[in-house]
Scaffold this active site. Sequence first.
Site, short mmCIF file in Angstrom:
data_model
loop_
_atom_site.label_atom_id
_atom_site.label_comp_id
_atom_site.label_asym_id
_atom_site.label_seq_id
_atom_site.Cartn_x
_atom_site.Cartn_y
_atom_site.Cartn_z
N ASP A 67 -29.12 45.93 70.61
CA ASP A 67 -29.75 47.01 69.83
C ASP A 67 -29.00 48.33 70.04
O ASP A 67 -28.67 49.04 69.08
CB ASP A 67 -31.25 47.15 70.15
CG ASP A 67 -31.56 47.04 71.64
OD1 ASP A 67 -30.63 46.74 72.43
OD2 ASP A 67 -32.71 47.27 72.02
N TYR A 99 -28.37 29.37 65.88
CA TYR A 99 -27.73 28.67 64.76
C TYR A 99 -27.34 27.24 65.12
O TYR A 99 -26.62 26.59 64.38
CB TYR A 99 -26.48 29.42 64.30
CG TYR A 99 -26.73 30.75 63.63
CD1 TYR A 99 -28.01 31.30 63.53
CD2 TYR A 99 -25.68 31.48 63.09
CE1 TYR A 99 -28.22 32.52 62.93
CE2 TYR A 99 -25.89 32.70 62.49
CZ TYR A 99 -27.16 33.22 62.41
OH TYR A 99 -27.36 34.43 61.81
N LYS A 145 -28.93 40.37 74.85
CA LYS A 145 -30.23 41.03 75.00
C LYS A 145 -30.81 40.45 76.29
O LYS A 145 -31.91 39.88 76.32
CB LYS A 145 -31.10 40.74 73.76
CG LYS A 145 -32.38 41.51 73.71
CD LYS A 145 -32.21 42.97 73.38
CE LYS A 145 -33.53 43.71 73.49
NZ LYS A 145 -33.41 45.16 73.41
N ASP A 148 -22.82 37.36 64.26
CA ASP A 148 -22.92 37.30 62.81
C ASP A 148 -23.29 38.68 62.25
O ASP A 148 -22.65 39.22 61.34
CB ASP A 148 -24.00 36.26 62.44
CG ASP A 148 -24.03 35.94 60.97
OD1 ASP A 148 -23.08 36.33 60.27
OD2 ASP A 148 -25.00 35.30 60.53
#
Length: 362
Positions: free
Chosen positions: A224, A124, A191, A248
Amino acid sequence: MVHNVTLIPGDGIGPEVAEATRRVLEATGVAFQWDVAEAGADIIAKYGTPLPDSVLDSVRQNKVALKGPITTPVGSGFRSVNVALRKELDLYACVRPCKTYPGVPSPYKNIDLVVIRENTEDLYAGIEFEQGTPEATKLIQLTAQAKRGTIREDSGISLKVISEAGSRRILRFAFEYVRAYGRKKVTAISKANILKFSDGLFLRVANEVAQEYLGIEFEDRLVDNMTMQLVKNPRQFDVIVAPNLYGDILSDLCAGLVGGLGVAPGANVGDEIAVFEPTHGSAPKYAGQNRANPMAMMLSGVMMLRYLGEKNGADRLEKAIADVIAEGRSLTHDMTTDSASAVGTIQVADAVIEKLAKGQRG
Ligand code: NAD
């Protein structure tokens, strides 16, 4: 003590939920001097911009603001006021408490966690290369020359940028939050197994910062796995800290766990300035109809009271809102199964004020 606070009512349902929130905050007995600052779609014709400098000046001076939602005009050429405020004031931490109050429409009970999202970096950061432009072509060639992989010529590209300094300050913020609010554990999200140079950096810094706060429990999760764990057993988490994109998504997921946007408060916080605002947007279809749920903004007001050191007022206002939810008689349509019994924004504020008065008498 009188608190000087910038009040930005916003647009859409903003002015209605902001007014309901101002009323309940004043009913706590805490004294405020409001500096009302207009921003948003409704003032573009008057000021030529949805974010006049006077709004930023007011927030810089008061250091605390309570803000209603603001529409991001599509195709008008104006950038998002919400993003601009965060950038201009360097509000690098987005804090979203997610708590179930008995009576909210949720299959989950006794959830009380906080998502802290990094607000300035990651995908972002706004560094993008449009498909087919000379800049995109150059980047594709550079990547090939550096033997970093092959990017298809017809690609659009957004950069994921995670810095050591940006990671360190959000991670320290999360640990300091645990300390200040008597919480116990930090879970860092990444991740890092795939994105070794961006999320890997975030996770390395997380482990380093955890060493500075040895009394606070620390763990990390891959994003995840985290989404699955949150749905299966959200009560195992306390304070979750994440880079921008994962933060987010996870904060919306957590808002869903505790009853939805109508009861999801938030704050955007920097080192010296904090802007408290509900998670939801301006819901234009409900504007001016006395239909919007003001509780998310009221709960943002509760967060603001705590930030200002008004613990007693915060506890009483939170209890009054919780009592209104538990009683189930003065709720907006989004929180009732039977729409005939739903009340309006103003009536929710009246009910919360009545509970506050009863608390004071009793
Ligand atoms: P939204 O949050 O306004 O609405 C999503 C859904 O939730 C709608 O069905 C709406 O009716 C409902 N809803 C939201 N708040 C509610 C409330 N208080 N009571 C009852 N129902 C409520 O999201 P959107 O439609 O994606 O966005 C509308 C506008 O708001 C867009 O211009 C967007 O950019 C802006 N926005 C602003 C902020 C902010 O000011 N921080 C945040 C999100 C979206």
